[in-house]
Scaffold this motif. Structure first.
Motif, mmCIF file in Angstrom:
data_model
loop_
_atom_site.group_PDB
_atom_site.id
_atom_site.type_symbol
_atom_site.label_atom_id
_atom_site.label_comp_id
_atom_site.label_asym_id
_atom_site.label_seq_id
_atom_site.Cartn_x
_atom_site.Cartn_y
_atom_site.Cartn_z
ATOM 1 N N MET A 1 0.822 -1.202 0.000
ATOM 2 C CA MET A 1 0.000 0.000 0.000
ATOM 3 C C MET A 1 0.862 1.261 0.000
ATOM 4 N N ILE A 2 1.890 1.252 0.853
ATOM 5 C CA ILE A 2 2.791 2.417 0.962
ATOM 6 C C ILE A 2 3.525 2.646 -0.362
ATOM 7 N N LYS A 3 3.928 1.567 -1.028
ATOM 8 C CA LYS A 3 4.647 1.694 -2.291
ATOM 9 C C LYS A 3 3.767 2.341 -3.345
ATOM 10 N N ARG A 4 2.480 2.118 -3.297
ATOM 11 C CA ARG A 4 1.585 2.705 -4.263
ATOM 12 C C ARG A 4 1.398 4.208 -4.016
ATOM 13 N N LEU A 5 1.356 4.616 -2.746
ATOM 14 C CA LEU A 5 1.129 6.024 -2.398
ATOM 15 C C LEU A 5 2.395 6.878 -2.534
ATOM 16 N N LEU A 6 3.595 6.289 -2.529
ATOM 17 C CA LEU A 6 4.859 7.062 -2.563
ATOM 18 C C LEU A 6 5.008 7.919 -3.822
ATOM 19 N N PRO A 7 4.756 7.438 -5.033
ATOM 20 C CA PRO A 7 4.860 8.298 -6.212
ATOM 21 C C PRO A 7 3.898 9.467 -6.183
ATOM 22 N N VAL A 8 2.693 9.192 -5.680
ATOM 23 C CA VAL A 8 1.707 10.284 -5.614
ATOM 24 C C VAL A 8 2.168 11.341 -4.638
ATOM 25 N N LEU A 9 2.747 10.912 -3.516
ATOM 26 C CA LEU A 9 3.234 11.861 -2.513
ATOM 27 C C LEU A 9 4.364 12.720 -3.078
ATOM 28 N N ILE A 10 5.245 12.114 -3.827
ATOM 29 C CA ILE A 10 6.370 12.872 -4.422
ATOM 30 C C ILE A 10 5.852 13.894 -5.418
ATOM 31 N N LEU A 11 4.883 13.502 -6.197
ATOM 32 C CA LEU A 11 4.308 14.416 -7.184
ATOM 33 C C LEU A 11 3.638 15.600 -6.501
ATOM 34 N N VAL A 12 2.921 15.321 -5.409
ATOM 35 C CA VAL A 12 2.242 16.410 -4.682
ATOM 36 C C VAL A 12 3.259 17.360 -4.093
ATOM 37 N N ILE A 13 4.334 16.824 -3.513
ATOM 38 C CA ILE A 13 5.377 17.673 -2.918
ATOM 39 C C ILE A 13 6.031 18.541 -3.987
ATOM 40 N N GLY A 14 6.285 17.987 -5.166
ATOM 41 C CA GLY A 14 6.908 18.755 -6.261
ATOM 42 C C GLY A 14 6.036 19.892 -6.728
ATOM 43 N N VAL A 15 4.739 19.597 -6.898
ATOM 44 C CA VAL A 15 3.811 20.653 -7.338
ATOM 45 C C VAL A 15 3.723 21.746 -6.294
ATOM 46 N N ALA A 16 3.671 21.340 -5.025
ATOM 47 C CA ALA A 16 3.600 22.350 -3.955
ATOM 48 C C ALA A 16 4.858 23.202 -3.921
ATOM 49 N N GLY A 17 6.025 22.608 -4.116
ATOM 50 C CA GLY A 17 7.280 23.395 -4.147
ATOM 51 C C GLY A 17 7.316 24.383 -5.302
ATOM 52 N N PHE A 18 6.826 23.931 -6.449
ATOM 53 C CA PHE A 18 6.805 24.809 -7.636
ATOM 54 C C PHE A 18 5.912 26.014 -7.397
ATOM 55 N N LEU A 19 4.700 25.741 -6.799
ATOM 56 C CA LEU A 19 3.780 26.836 -6.536
ATOM 57 C C LEU A 19 4.356 27.803 -5.511
ATOM 58 N N ALA A 20 5.065 27.247 -4.504
ATOM 59 C CA ALA A 20 5.666 28.112 -3.465
ATOM 60 C C ALA A 20 6.757 28.989 -4.053
ATOM 61 N N LEU A 21 7.585 28.450 -4.919
ATOM 62 C CA LEU A 21 8.665 29.236 -5.544
ATOM 63 C C LEU A 21 8.100 30.311 -6.445
ATOM 64 N N ARG A 22 7.029 29.996 -7.180
ATOM 65 C CA ARG A 22 6.446 30.960 -8.094
ATOM 66 C C ARG A 22 5.831 32.129 -7.325
ATOM 67 N N LEU A 23 5.221 31.817 -6.193
ATOM 68 C CA LEU A 23 4.585 32.875 -5.407
ATOM 69 C C LEU A 23 5.619 33.771 -4.715
ATOM 70 N N THR A 24 6.797 33.229 -4.418
ATOM 71 C CA THR A 24 7.810 33.990 -3.669
ATOM 72 C C THR A 24 8.904 34.598 -4.578
ATOM 73 N N ARG A 25 8.782 34.517 -5.910
ATOM 74 C CA ARG A 25 9.816 35.051 -6.834
ATOM 75 C C ARG A 25 9.832 36.588 -6.776
ATOM 76 N N PRO A 26 11.044 37.275 -6.966
ATOM 77 C CA PRO A 26 11.096 38.753 -6.967
ATOM 78 C C PRO A 26 10.546 39.313 -8.276
ATOM 79 N N GLU A 27 9.995 40.502 -8.192
ATOM 80 C CA GLU A 27 9.454 41.154 -9.371
ATOM 81 C C GLU A 27 10.613 41.707 -10.224
ATOM 82 N N PRO A 28 10.680 41.490 -11.571
ATOM 83 C CA PRO A 28 11.780 42.025 -12.417
ATOM 84 C C PRO A 28 11.702 43.543 -12.496
#
Length: 426
Positions: A1-28
């Motif tokens: 069960m855990i092996k099945r949920l691990l890829p989904v968890l990694i994908l969620v963490i990646g998307v969340a990191g991307f959104l966090a970086l985009r929101l915190t980027r400096p204005e050019p």
């Protein structure tokens, strides 16, 4: 069960990191267009008195150069000098063989002696004729008296008519002798004059032969330098053939062509007695403007400059560039040629470091502070203390922004190092 949920968890963490970086980027930062400037060197405008110079390119000439020639056909016996050798006055240069030069002199001397002897003989003959004439006149008188006596005897039949004829013939012969003698005496002045004319002609020939014999030993007429040697010992030369040339060590001149537009100025300076000097571009020789040639040519008129000082290093025929100093010009500005744009434009740097165009009047050339030739101008609208660019900008124009180099150098910029053409500004 855990092996099945691990890829989904990694994908969620990646998307969340991307959104966090985009929101915190400096204005050019907003892009702002900036005007480009060109780095240049400059100089301060300073008016003053300057001596303009006229570049000339002339030929060194020796007006005192002489060609020494053979006075008669002869063989060269000696030539003790070499090409380029300096000699003193009286130095033997060439000697012709006496076996060729003396016989004409001896023959001329003999001709003079012969005619002098004929004149002396004519005078003796004239004296003898005068003495003989006196005696012959006495003979005529005796013959006249004898004729009269014979005629008287014939009239008295004491002598024959043949005796009278003989007496008449004797008187006639005596009178003929007197007439002949008187004719010889009368011709004496003409004969003497003819002999004297022949003597004068023979003496002239003798003088010519003696002069040629003396000139057969060719000596230097002045201190000079030997050049143009044409003969060697043993050569057979004709009368009038050039043996060598000699020019004096001093008195060299420089003949240079002056453009037509400077003739009036130079002529006025010469008339006023103003000394105009010229200095050699390479070397230490100095020349003084002596006069202008009497005739002009389409390319200008020849100026004749006299060498002042030593002629060391100069030879006739050499080409010599010089800078002729003209009359002093007041209130003029000397600038490097790199400061000129075109032939008559300078650029002033204003308070906003922008170029302002000024037209100038060209006055000629002068020697700058670096010893090089600078342009001498009279600007229009420039004041003392203004700053002008001395870097040549191919793209220079009214209002162009520049950046003045801190050392304010005046070095000439070459075409290779000149800035590129200005780019359009946004």
């Amino acid at each position: 069960m855990i092996k099945r949920l691990l890829p989904v968890l990694i994908l969620v963490i990646g998307v969340a990191g991307f959104l966090a970086l985009r929101l915190t980027r400096p204005e050019p930062a907003e892009a702002v267009a900036q005007e480009r400037s060109w780095r240049v060197e400059s100089m301060v405008v300073a008016y003053g008195e300057h001596v303009p110079v006229l570049p000339l390119f002339g030929e060194v000439v020796s007006q005192g150069r002489v060609s020494l020639v053979a006075p008669m056909p002869a063989r060269v016996a000696e030539r003790p000098v070499q090409e380029g050798q300096g000699v003193a006055a009286g130095t033997l240069l060439v000697a012709l063989d006496e076996a060729d030069t003396l016989p004409p002199l001896r023959q001329a001397e003999a001709e003079v002696a012969d005619i002098e002897a004929q004149i002396a003989n004519e005078r003796i003959r004239h004296d003898n004729d005068r003495e003989a004439l006196a005696r012959e006149r006495d003979i005529v008188a005796n013959a006249q008296r004898q004729l009269e006596r014979t005629r008287s005897l014939v009239e008295r039949n004491l002598a024959s008519p043949s005796d009278l004829d003989n007496a008449s013939d004797t008187l006639a012969r005596a009178r003929l002798t007197v007439a002949t003698r008187e004719g010889a005496i009368a011709e004496h002045p003409a004969r003497l004059q003819s002999l004297q004319a022949r003597l004068a002609r023979a003496e002239a020939v003798e003088q010519t032969a003696r002069r040629d014999a003396d000139r057969s030993r060719v000596e230097a007429p002045f201190d000079g330098v030997v050049t143009g040697i044409r003969v060697a010992p043993g050569d057979q030369v004709a009368s009038g053939a050039v043996l060598l040339r000699l020019y004096p060590m001093d008195g060299l001149e420089l003949h240079a062509r002056v453009p037509q537009r400077y003739l009036a100025e130079l002529g006025e300076s010469l008339e006023q007695g103003e000394p105009l000097m010229a200095e050699a571009v390479e070397g230490v020789q100095r020349f003084r403007l002596q006069r202008l040639a009497g005739e002009s040519e389409p390319g200008g008129t020849e100026a004749i400059l006299m060498l002042e000082g030593s002629a060391s290093g100069l030879r006739p025929g050499a080409l010599q560039p010089v800078l002729l100093q003209r009359s002093v010009v007041a209130e003029a500005l000397a600038v490097p040629f790199s400061a000129l744009h075109g032939s008559d434009v300078l650029y002033r740097i204003d308070e906003e470091s922008r170029l302002q165009r000024h037209t100038v009047i060209r006055l000629g050339e002068t020697l700058g502070i670096d010893g090089e030739r600078w342009a001498l101008v009279k600007p229009v609208g420039l004041s003392a203390g203004d700053r002008i660019i001395v870097t040549h900008l191919p793209n220079a124009m009214q209002g162009l922004r520049v950046d003045v180099a801190p050392d304010d150098g005046m070095a000439d910029e070459s075409a290779d190092t000149a800035p590129p053409p200005a780019e359009p500004q946004p």
